[in-house]
Design an enzyme around this catalytic site. Structure first.
Site, PDB file in Angstrom:
ATOM      1  N   SER A   1       0.796  -1.236   0.000  1.00 14.32           N
ATOM      2  CA  SER A   1       0.000   0.000   0.000  1.00 14.32           C
ATOM      3  C   SER A   1       0.823   1.279   0.000  1.00 14.32           C
ATOM      4  O   SER A   1       0.267   2.360  -0.174  1.00 14.32           O
ATOM      5  CB  SER A   1      -0.917   0.027   1.213  1.00 14.32           C
TER       6      SER A   1
ATOM      7  N   TYR B   1      -4.709   3.290   8.018  1.00 14.64           N
ATOM      8  CA  TYR B   1      -6.057   2.691   8.171  1.00 14.64           C
ATOM      9  C   TYR B   1      -6.651   3.074   9.525  1.00 14.64           C
ATOM     10  O   TYR B   1      -6.536   4.218   9.949  1.00 14.64           O
ATOM     11  CB  TYR B   1      -5.989   1.171   7.976  1.00 14.64           C
TER      12      TYR B   1
ATOM     13  N   VAL C   1       1.093  -3.764   3.842  1.00 15.24           N
ATOM     14  CA  VAL C   1       1.052  -5.067   4.516  1.00 15.24           C
ATOM     15  C   VAL C   1       2.320  -5.904   4.290  1.00 15.24           C
ATOM     16  O   VAL C   1       2.478  -6.948   4.899  1.00 15.24           O
ATOM     17  CB  VAL C   1      -0.195  -5.913   4.159  1.00 15.24           C
TER      18      VAL C   1
HETATM   19  N1  GLU Z   1      -2.284  -5.208  -2.041  1.00 17.54           N
HETATM   20  C1  GLU Z   1      -2.810  -5.162  -0.697  1.00 17.54           C
HETATM   21  C2  GLU Z   1      -4.314  -5.338  -0.749  1.00 17.54           C
HETATM   22  O1  GLU Z   1      -4.919  -4.811  -1.657  1.00 17.54           O
HETATM   23  C3  GLU Z   1      -2.456  -3.836  -0.078  1.00 17.54           C
HETATM   24  C4  GLU Z   1      -2.927  -3.702   1.347  1.00 17.54           C
HETATM   25  C5  GLU Z   1      -1.932  -2.987   2.218  1.00 17.54           C
HETATM   26  O2  GLU Z   1      -0.741  -2.935   1.961  1.00 17.54           O
HETATM   27  O3  GLU Z   1      -2.352  -2.447   3.258  1.00 17.54           O
HETATM   28  O4  GLU Z   1      -4.902  -5.967   0.096  1.00 17.54           O
END
Ligand code: GLU
Length: 332
Positions: free
Chosen positions: A87, A266, A284
């Protein structure tokens, strides 16, 4: 000017130069101590499992890279090991989308913290398919769709990758195809989010095209050193102070930082602001890009996550760094 005046100015310059040297030495020590401390900690969080390829990464790595206003790099631990930025790529896709369609982007995505998990679908129904902000998954998919419009997926992805390579001054930065394929196979939640937005007319392109670009930009692999380089424009009013390249206007850099502060972690964004006090964006994969405005661009990486999906040791390291350097934007 009198001789006494000139001597006074010379004295002030010497004191400033001496302070600059002290700050630099201090930063070097602080980064080394934080890296050593994090390497020893037993609490490392839990590696993301919902993307199978990410689950293969062990929880033991820790890296940190800090680049100050003069371009000095202070690095520790696994600062040169590439990891999946996930992300964190959303900061750069937001920058590109604003460059492409400007404030029209805000018709498709909001600017408010969500207070919900990164992949939540509940708010989308209440808010007619318009995601709360560009950093939750739904928002980032809408931003990716804006970049894609008028292009083939391959061109849009190439543009994103070249932007990262340009910012980091490193043409070797690449997409980890295994991670992209892994998420493409298992990204049911994102597929649901995208279809839901499409039903409200928020996405312009075929869902599978938009998601293909999204999964691939999340799968870009970078080291802490490369990521801290790429973030420098955000620390210096939109400009890379070493090359003089202006990436965005000072106003746009300020606004991207504001969104990173309020939405970059988040439903852990409030906690991150409370503890660290810097604009930051997590992924993540365990990375965090943090910005000390006017002072430094910082990247940390440790794959173990906390319950909100943010790097556990990454946050602790940034908390220690901001505190010891007095870098919180809210004061010491
Ligand atoms: N590619 C991950 C998803 O779409 C990114 C989420 C993240 O890094 O927080 O779930």
């Amino acid at each position: 000017m009198t001789a006494r005046g000139r001597a006074g100015i010379a004295m002030v310059c010497i004191v400033h130069a001496w302070q600059a040297v002290m700050i630099t030495e201090n930063l070097e020590t602080v980064v080394a101590e934080i890296a050593a401390e994090m390497a020893k900690r037993p609490d490392r969080g839990a590696v993301a499992h919902y993307i199978p390829e990410l689950a293969r990464v062990g929880p033991h790595a820790f890296g940190i890279a800090v680049i100050d206003a003069d371009g000095n790099v202070f690095a520790g631990g696994d600062a040169d090991v590439p990891f999946s930025i996930q992300s964190i790529s959303k900061v750069f896709t937001l920058t590109l989308a604003l460059g492409k369609i400007g404030d029209r982007l805000w018709r498709r995505v909001g600017r408010e913290p969500s207070g919900s998990p990164f992949n939540s679908i509940v708010q989308l129904e209440r808010e007619c398919g318009v995601p709360r902000n560009p950093f939750i998954n739904a928002g980032a998919i809408a931003v990716t769709d804006a970049i894609l419009s008028g292009h083939q997926p391959r061109e849009a992805l190439g543009e994103i990758l070249r932007f990262m390579q340009f910012l980091a001054a490193d043409p070797t930065i690449a997409i980890d195809e295994a991670v992209a394929a892994s998420e493409q196979r298992t990204g049911f939640r994102n597929i649901a989010l995208a279809n839901y937005m499409k039903s409200f007319g928020v996405l312009e392109n075929p869902v599978e095209f938009t998601l293909g670009v999204y999964f691939h930009h999340c799968a870009i692999a970078m080291s802490c050193r490369q990521l801290a380089m790429a973030g420098r424009f955000l620390a210096h009013s939109g400009r890379n102070p070493s090359t003089g390249h202006s990436v965005v206007s000072p106003q746009r850099a300020r606004r991207i930082n504001a969104l990173m502060l309020t939405c970059g972690h988040y439903d852990g964004s409030g906690e991150f602001a409370y503890r660290v006090g810097l604009p930051g964006k997590s992924g993540v994969g365990g990375g965090v890009l943090a910005i000390a405005p006017g002072k430094a661009s910082i990247a940390v990486w440790s794959p173990g996550l906390d319950p909100s999906g943010n790097s556990h040791l990454g946050r602790l390291a940034l908390e220690g760094l901001a505190k010891r350097m007095g870098w919180s934007i809210f004061g010491v």
